[in-house]
Design a protein around this motif. Structure first.
Motif, short mmCIF file in Angstrom:
data_model
loop_
_atom_site.label_atom_id
_atom_site.label_comp_id
_atom_site.label_asym_id
_atom_site.label_seq_id
_atom_site.Cartn_x
_atom_site.Cartn_y
_atom_site.Cartn_z
N SER A 53 2.82 1.44 -3.62
CA SER A 53 1.53 1.78 -4.55
C SER A 53 1.02 3.37 -4.44
O SER A 53 0.12 3.96 -3.65
N ASP B 101 -2.96 -8.38 -0.79
CA ASP B 101 -1.53 -7.39 -0.92
C ASP B 101 -0.75 -9.51 -1.82
O ASP B 101 -0.43 -10.02 -1.33
N GLU C 166 0.72 -1.08 0.28
CA GLU C 166 0.16 0.10 -0.11
C GLU C 166 0.77 1.24 0.19
O GLU C 166 0.72 2.57 -0.94
N PRO D 273 -3.96 -2.19 -6.62
CA PRO D 273 -4.73 -1.59 -5.24
C PRO D 273 -6.68 -1.96 -5.51
O PRO D 273 -7.21 -1.56 -6.42
#
Length: 186
Positions: A67, A106, A64, A101
């Motif tokens: 990205s 993930d 996260e 995302p």
């Protein structure tokens, strides 16, 4: 990474979203204000260990944090050449972000060079569940006094949050996949 300062802008945006000063993020993460400022301005690329500290402080997975907030729509093929990646400047540890995302997990491919050691702080595991799946090579995962040696095909679901070190003691690269889902936090 597709944009060299996605990370810096993301750290700054997450800090601002929380109303945190540089000093507050430095206190929570254990990363100096000067280093955070350099990262936010795109003047420094953090190591994987430092990235782990920032992600833990912000309660974001490393994925996260690396990205951009906007991702392409699901249902579209993403070619290997278009897959975002990030390399640790100290160890050569390479992360390729396989999921986009917004996907519920993930999924990241890691290539750990021979001889590389990547420590991760316990706090980076406080809000995630993680599975490690070795594809090629040999990975030693050190948790306190215990060492788990994984080879091709082996998996390990990480348990309670604790400091860990990912180690490649072999003569060639180790390639593995990390699958992360978010856990509920209090």
């Amino acid at each position: 990474m597709e944009d060299p300062n996605v990370l810096g802008r993301r750290v700054k945006a997450e800090r601002a979203r929380r109303g945190w000063s540089l000093a507050r993020l430095a206190d929570v993460s254990g990363v100096s204000r000067a280093m955070i400022s350099k990262i936010e301005r795109g003047q420094s690329s953090p190591t994987a260990a430092l990235l782990g500290k920032l992600s833990a402080a912000l309660e974001l997975s490393m994925t996260e944090l690396l990205s951009s907030a906007d991702g392409a729509a699901p249902g579209q093929v993403r070619r290997a050449a278009d897959t975002p990646d990030w390399t640790d400047p100290d160890t050569g540890y390479l992360r390729r972000q396989m999921s986009r995302p917004g996907f519920p997990a993930d999924v990241t491919e890691i290539v750990l060079p021979a001889g590389a050691r990547v420590p991760m702080p316990a706090a980076s595991y406080a809000f995630i569940a993680q599975l490690v799946w070795v594809l090629d090579g040999r990975l030693s995962l050190v948790e306190g006094t215990a060492t788990h040696v994984l080879t091709a095909g082996d998996t390990l679901e990480l348990g309670r949050p604790q400091a860990r070190e990912f180690v490649n003691e072999g003569g060639g690269e180790c390639r593995y996949v990390v699958i992360v889902t978010r856990k509920a936090t209090a």
